[in-house]
Every structure is written in C-alpha cells, then in structure tokens.
Design a protein around this motif. Structure first.
Motif, PDB file in Angstrom:
ATOM      1  N   ALA A  33       0.834  -1.205   0.000  1.00 41.14           N
ATOM      2  CA  ALA A  33       0.000   0.000   0.000  1.00 41.14           C
ATOM      3  C   ALA A  33       0.867   1.254   0.000  1.00 41.14           C
ATOM      4  O   ALA A  33       0.571   2.232  -0.713  1.00 41.14           O
ATOM      5  CB  ALA A  33      -0.921  -0.012   1.219  1.00 41.14           C
ATOM      6  N   ALA A  34       1.979   1.220   0.772  1.00 44.23           N
ATOM      7  CA  ALA A  34       2.869   2.377   0.792  1.00 44.23           C
ATOM      8  C   ALA A  34       3.509   2.615  -0.563  1.00 44.23           C
ATOM      9  O   ALA A  34       3.617   3.755  -1.032  1.00 44.23           O
ATOM     10  CB  ALA A  34       3.941   2.179   1.873  1.00 44.23           C
ATOM     11  N   VAL A  35       3.934   1.534  -1.221  1.00 44.31           N
ATOM     12  CA  VAL A  35       4.553   1.676  -2.547  1.00 44.31           C
ATOM     13  C   VAL A  35       3.552   2.233  -3.548  1.00 44.31           C
ATOM     14  O   VAL A  35       3.870   3.117  -4.355  1.00 44.31           O
ATOM     15  CB  VAL A  35       5.107   0.317  -3.016  1.00 44.31           C
ATOM     16  N   VAL A  36       2.304   1.725  -3.508  1.00 45.07           N
ATOM     17  CA  VAL A  36       1.282   2.202  -4.449  1.00 45.07           C
ATOM     18  C   VAL A  36       0.980   3.677  -4.208  1.00 45.07           C
ATOM     19  O   VAL A  36       0.905   4.482  -5.154  1.00 45.07           O
ATOM     20  CB  VAL A  36       0.001   1.352  -4.326  1.00 45.07           C
ATOM     21  N   MET A  37       0.818   4.066  -2.965  1.00 41.39           N
ATOM     22  CA  MET A  37       0.514   5.463  -2.669  1.00 41.39           C
ATOM     23  C   MET A  37       1.692   6.370  -3.009  1.00 41.39           C
ATOM     24  O   MET A  37       1.510   7.494  -3.500  1.00 41.39           O
ATOM     25  CB  MET A  37       0.147   5.613  -1.188  1.00 41.39           C
ATOM     26  N   ALA A 409      -8.403   2.493  -3.326  1.00 42.86           N
ATOM     27  CA  ALA A 409      -9.021   1.179  -3.502  1.00 42.86           C
ATOM     28  C   ALA A 409      -8.033   0.186  -4.108  1.00 42.86           C
ATOM     29  O   ALA A 409      -7.950  -0.974  -3.676  1.00 42.86           O
ATOM     30  CB  ALA A 409     -10.269   1.297  -4.377  1.00 42.86           C
ATOM     31  N   VAL A 410      -7.290   0.647  -5.110  1.00 40.81           N
ATOM     32  CA  VAL A 410      -6.284  -0.231  -5.725  1.00 40.81           C
ATOM     33  C   VAL A 410      -5.204  -0.594  -4.722  1.00 40.81           C
ATOM     34  O   VAL A 410      -4.754  -1.749  -4.639  1.00 40.81           O
ATOM     35  CB  VAL A 410      -5.676   0.452  -6.968  1.00 40.81           C
ATOM     36  N   ALA A 411      -4.760   0.411  -3.929  1.00 41.35           N
ATOM     37  CA  ALA A 411      -3.729   0.133  -2.925  1.00 41.35           C
ATOM     38  C   ALA A 411      -4.228  -0.883  -1.912  1.00 41.35           C
ATOM     39  O   ALA A 411      -3.504  -1.819  -1.539  1.00 41.35           O
ATOM     40  CB  ALA A 411      -3.323   1.431  -2.233  1.00 41.35           C
ATOM     41  N   LEU A 417      -4.286  -8.523  -1.530  1.00 36.53           N
ATOM     42  CA  LEU A 417      -3.861  -9.634  -2.378  1.00 36.53           C
ATOM     43  C   LEU A 417      -2.403 -10.010  -2.105  1.00 36.53           C
ATOM     44  O   LEU A 417      -2.055 -11.191  -1.993  1.00 36.53           O
ATOM     45  CB  LEU A 417      -4.043  -9.251  -3.850  1.00 36.53           C
ATOM     46  N   GLY A 418      -1.532  -8.982  -1.987  1.00 35.37           N
ATOM     47  CA  GLY A 418      -0.128  -9.259  -1.720  1.00 35.37           C
ATOM     48  C   GLY A 418       0.072  -9.927  -0.380  1.00 35.37           C
ATOM     49  O   GLY A 418       0.889 -10.855  -0.246  1.00 35.37           O
ATOM     50  N   GLY A 419      -0.673  -9.470   0.651  1.00 35.31           N
ATOM     51  CA  GLY A 419      -0.555 -10.096   1.959  1.00 35.31           C
ATOM     52  C   GLY A 419      -0.992 -11.545   1.935  1.00 35.31           C
ATOM     53  O   GLY A 419      -0.334 -12.423   2.506  1.00 35.31           O
TER      54      GLY A 419
END
Length: 691
Positions: A33-37, A409-411, A417-419
């Motif tokens: 989530a941090a990488v996406v944001m 939402a994508v993050a 999904l990644g977790g």
C-alpha cells in the motif's frame, strides 16, 4: 485402514493460513500500500479539455432530398483527417500559447507532441466530432484547445473555398468534354443510318423481312402445286405401264387432268358418236355392209386420234410439272439471297443498337455531370457542409490520471492480495506441518485424537498424569473414546503408537493414553518396543532391568518382569537392556505368541514403537496390532518425513485400522477455556490438542 477422501482447500483453510501468518500479511500489505501510494504521489496530474464540433449542412438544395448518413460519415471522416493533418497542427503550434507551454516550447517535434495529446471521437448518430486535449494545467489545456480549433476552422474555410473552386473548374471541363462526346456519338449514329439505308429498326418488321415473307408465301404455294403434281405423275406412270393399248388408254382417261383436256374431250365425244352410229349400223346391217365398214374405219381412226390426244395431254402435264420445279428452284435462290440480306440488315441493326447504347451512355453521363455541376454551384452559394462549435473548449476540474478514491481502492486491493499471497507463499514453503488440515491432507487418515498444547507440561512420573490439566485430560478422553468406537468389539485391543521422527510426543501420548484407558477400570499393558532408544520408563519414573528385550531374546535364561505402576490397572514392560540386534529381535517368533497370551489377560495393550523415519521396526509391531496411531506434532513434524512415513505404512494398509493423533495442537481456546473445539465431522474424532 479407514478410508478418507483427499482434503480440498477451502476458504476456511485460507482464513486460517492468513490468521497464522497475520504479521506477514499486515507487513506485506502495508508495504505494498505504501509503494502504491508513493507511486501515485509521483504521477504528474494530467487535465483534459474537450469541445464538440457539429456538421452544419447549411440550407439544403431541393435536389438533395433526405439526409444521407453515409455522406455525413464521409464528411466527418474528412474533417477529422483535416484536423489531424500535419499542415493544420503545424499552423496551430505557431500560436504564441504553444510557445509559452513547456511541453511544446523548445521541443524538436511540437507537432508530434500535439498529435499525441489530441483525441478525436466521431459520432455518426449526431454528426459531431468531440476533440479532447491533455495538458498538465487545466487553463492551459483550454487555451491550447481553443487555438487548435480556431486554426482548424480557419483552414477548413480556406480548404472549402479552394475545394469548391477546383471542383467547379473540373466539373465545367468534364461537362464540356461530355457534351462534345455526346454530339460525336449522335453524329456517328446518324451517318451509320444513312450509309446503310436503315429505315426501320424492327428486326422483323423491316422491308427486307417483309419481302422475305412474301417470297416464302409464293414458295409455299409452288410447293403445294408440286406435291399435287407428284401425285398426278404417279397416276400417269402407273397408267403408262399398262401393256394393253386399250387398258392403257382407259387408265389414262380415268386421270382427271387427262380426261379434262379440251382435245381429249372433243376427240372422246366424237369417238362416242361414231361408236353409237357403228352400233346402230351393226344392228341393221351385216358385217359386209360398206357404210358399216366405213364407220368402223372411222372409229379406228378416231381411237388412234384419241390415243394421240391422251398422250399429248400427259406430256403437257409433264411439261407443266417441270416448269413448276424450275420455278421452285428460282424462288429458293431468291429466298436464300433475301435471307442473307436480312442477316446483313440485322447485323447493321445490332451495330446501330451498339451506337445507340453508346449515345445513351454518353447522354446519361453528360446529364449526371450537368446535375453535379448545378448542385456544386448551388452548394457553393449556400455554404453547405461546414463545422460549428456547439460546445466551447472547457477543461475538467479533476485530473484524468489521478483518482484518489480509486488509488486508495487499488492500494487496498493490492495490499490485501499481496498479503494473502505472501501468507500462502510462506505457508507453502514451510517445512513443518501446521494445523490439522495439513496433517489430514498429507496422511489421508481420519482424525481420532487432538491433544492440545500445554506449556511447561511435566513428565507423567509415578505421582502425576494428564488429569492435572483439564484440557489435556479431555483430549485423551476423546482419544480413548475414539479408539473404542473404532474397534467396537469385545476382547483385547492392541494399539501401536508410531511417528515419523523423534521429539513428536509419541512416548508421551503412549503413557497418557495408557493411563486414560486404565482410568476406566480396564486392565492395560504398556509396552516399550523402541529397542533402539527407549524412553517410556523415564516418562513413567520406573526402573527396568529386564523387560521386552529379554522376552524376545528367549535364550538369556532370565524372566522379564511386568511392572505394576502406581496407576491402578496399568502394567508396564520396559525394554530393559538395549540390544545390539533390535530388528532381529522384533522379527522373533515369540512376539506374536506373547501378544496372543497377553490378549487373554488385558483389555488393552499399548505399544510404543520406534519412529518410522529412521528405521522400519514399527511395521513389525504395527502388523500385529489392531489399531495403529500416527502421532503428528503441530509445527514440529516435517511434511516430507510424514509423507515418507505414510508411504511406509501403506504396506499394512487394509490390515490394521489406522488413525491420526494431532499432538501439541495450537488453536483457539473455546468458551470453556480449553484450547480445542468439541465439534466433530464424519471423518474426525473430537478435536484435541498437543501434549
């Protein structure tokens, strides 16, 4: 061995995997989530300005009729191509607004940049073109789009005027050429008519055809006469073939054409009169009467005259018939000649028809060009087919490539999904068995016991046992009940306890199970058959000098002792001294005999066997038992070792009832405070935990 269907992973299994690796799921999810944001924050916002241009056909000329959607589509496509053309975009980028815009100022190919940022959408239904332009600033996007549209409309007017001028010049030249070709074609047709004397264009009603029909009518009459004369010739030929002159004469006279001849009629009438006179004289006078003789001489002369007249009449008929044949040949020649003339005339008519078609085609083409010229003149005066701005350029307030809600939402989705994938990967790479589901999936055995994990559990010794801990006691009661239900028959039950490796709690399970069985009032014999590494006597706190090894050796002269433990009803036989040949001793013939004898004394015989991973000694004992328990320690037992153990136990499959005991199971505590659940399934005994 009891049958068990392969375990199919479910959503519940996935939930337990994620719960087991909750820290990994949270850390990986937060990182994603941090990488996406962070990536979203680095995106340069792009704004989109749009405008709509509609096709204005102007005042419609009366000859145009209803609107043609195909024509509209063609016009829209032409306008689109003009707007995206390099000359139009080159003129647009010369505007000052483009010189002040960073993406275009100083760029070697500003036209290419503008073409990449422009989007056009042609709507056939509304006959409109929607133009959009992307830029980093909304105000600048609107200004740039206004400059592009203004340049396009200006160039559209110039292009339309130039096109109209060129179109009118071309059409006037084509109309003049078409008129000249039409006049030439008409003159060729007129000259051809005069040269070939073509009066009528009817292939069957022209004068040659009429003359041919007349000739054919005359020829038909001649043919009819010839046919009639042919029949007369046959009669003449038949009469002439008569050898008797009188018969021949009479036959010829019977022919109507001969008998109707004037000479024949006159001669025949005169001959009749002489014959009547001769008949009268012969009745009145004798044969020698002179007048009778004279009359008969006249009669003979008249007969000869009649014969000559008849022959002459026949010859006249022959001549007439020959004349008809000559006339028929003459008419045939004339008919052939007229037929050839008619064929030539018709060929000329076909050539004239080709000339007429060419003239008609030239006339049609001329009229089309003339109409197109008139239409183009009217259209140019009415200023038809232009483009009007129906929605001025306006930029959207939100960037098209940055959507905070969608980004979050994508993050969140990618983090979740990644977790989950990270938890599944860690779970898949784990070498140890985690949870009852994995144990069942690997072994395929029914769960008959689940022993909970108890922290700091002390050995059984002579003074204590599992009853000291309620959860542990309930686990072994459930295991005891499951064994009774599995056997469900009277008599002694031999229970062999095995595992894939050491340190899995097999010996502890044996001791606690034997104590639990004895607590019901049953007589229980606990045997330590691990001749290689015995520990059961230590768990019970007993000292053994002679035992199972001595019994199997049978030639030592010593009598093994069965120890009566501090637990009521529980007897114990330890190993004694460690033998040097444990495998050979377990294959001794004495083992089946003593087990048969002990079956008469005890209700249960519980045997602690060596681990199946290093050696195969447990197979010998398991083959002589009624129930084989496979002990699996949660988060300790190796998956690979457990799989190999099950492959080894396959040799006694079907001979011995087998079940799975999950030892030291770590799970959620129930509302009663125990770390196991009371629920059961068709293939599982009460859920238990680890000891």
């Amino acid at each position: 061995m009891s049958s068990h269907s392969p375990h199919t992973p479910s959503f519940g299994d996935l939930w337990h995997v994620c719960k087991r690796h909750a820290v990994i799921v949270i850390l990986v999810g937060m990182a994603i989530a941090a990488v996406v944001m962070w990536g979203a924050s680095k995106i340069v916002p792009i704004y989109r300005a749009s405008t709509t241009l509609a096709l204005d056909r102007g005042s419609k000329p009366v000859f145009q009729g209803e609107r043609d959607p195909v024509t509209d589509q063609s016009l829209l496509n032409a306008q689109r191509d003009l707007l995206l053309s390099t000359p139009t975009l080159s003129l647009a980028v010369q505007n000052d607004i483009f010189h002040r815009s960073p993406p275009y100022a100083g760029h070697p190919d500003p036209v290419g940049v503008l073409r990449q940022r422009l989007d056009l959408n042609v709507s056939r239904e509304s006959a409109a073109i929607t133009v959009t332009l992307r830029d980093e600033q909304p105000e600048q996007a609107t200004a740039l789009l206004q400059a592009v549209v203004a340049t396009f409309l200006e160039r559209l007017r110039d292009h339309r005027e130039e096109r109209i001028s060129q179109s009118l010049s071309l059409l006037e030249r084509q109309v003049a050429e078409a008129r000249a070709k039409l006049e030439e074609s008409r003159e060729n047709e007129r000259q051809f008519r005069a040269k070939n004397a073509i009066i009528s264009t009817d292939p069957d009603g022209n004068y040659v055809a009429v003359r041919l029909r007349q000739l054919n009518a005359v020829r038909a009459e001649i043919t009819t006469q010839i046919a009639s004369d042919d029949a007369l010739d046959h009669q003449l030929m038949a009469a002439r073939l008569q050898t008797d002159p009188e018969a021949r004469l009479q036959s010829l006279l019977h022919i109507e054409a001969v008998s109707q001849d004037a000479t024949v009629i006159t001669t025949n009438r005169a001959m009749g009169e002489i014959r009547d006179h001769e008949r009268q004289l012969s009745q009145r006078y004798l044969e020698k009467y002179p007048r009778l003789k004279e009359t008969r001489a006249q009669l003979a002369a008249k007969r000869e005259e009649l014969q000559r007249a008849v022959e002459d009449a026949g010859q006249a008929i022959d001549k007439k018939h020959e004349k008809l044949r000559i006339q028929a040949r003459t008419w045939d020649e004339q008919i052939v000649k007229e037929e050839e003339n008619l064929r030539l005339y018709r060929n000329k008519l076909f050539a004239l028809q080709v000339l007429g078609q060419e003239t008609a085609s030239q006339e049609k083409f001329f009229l089309q060009l003339q109409g197109r010229l008139n239409e183009e003149r009217v259209t140019s005066q009415l200023q038809a087919s232009t483009m009007n701005v129906i929605e001025p350029p306006r930029a959207e307030p939100q960037a098209i490539n940055v959507r905070p809600t969608a980004t979050k939402a994508v993050a969140a989705g990618l983090a979740l999904l990644g977790g989950i994938l990270a938890a599944i990967a860690v779970h898949a790479l784990a070498r140890r068995v985690h949870g009852i589901a994995e144990a069942v999936a690997i072994t395929g055995l029914p769960v008959i016991g689940r022993i909970p994990y108890v922290k700091g559990l002390n050995p059984v010794t002579r003074a204590g046992h599992h009853e000291q801990h309620p959860a542990l006691a309930e686990g072994f009661r459930g295991l005891r009940t499951s064994i009774s239900l599995l056997l469900n028959r009277p008599g002694c039950a031999v229970v062999a306890v095995c595992s894939s490796d050491s340190q899995e709690g097999k010996t502890s399970v044996c001791a606690h199970l034997a104590i639990s069985l004895a607590a019901t009032g049953a007589r229980v014999l606990l045997i330590d058959a691990d001749l290689r590494n015995p520990h059961l006597h230590l768990a019970l706190g007993e000292t053994i000098t002679t035992g199972f090894e001595t019994l199997l050796a049978a030639d030592s002269g010593e009598v093994p002792a069965i120890v009566f433990t501090a637990h009521k009803g529980l007897s114990f036989m330890g190993v004694g001294k460690r033998p040097t040949n444990p495998a050979e001793l377990l294959h001794s013939r004495i083992l089946p005999e003593v087990l048969a004898a002990w079956r008469q004394v005890y209700h249960y015989i519980v045997i602690d066997t060596p681990p199946l991973g290093p050696v195969l000694d447990a197979l010998v004992v398991g083959n002589l038992s009624d129930v084989a328990l496979v002990v699996v320690r949660d988060r300790m037992t190796s998956k690979a070792e457990l799989a190999r153990t099950m492959a080894t136990l396959h040799q006694i499959h079907g001979k011995v009832t087998m079940g799975l005991v999950m030892n030291a199971e770590r799970g959620e505590r129930s509302k009663y405070g125990y770390p196991y659940l009371y629920s059961t399934t068709a293939s599982q005994a009460p859920l238990v935990a680890k000891s």
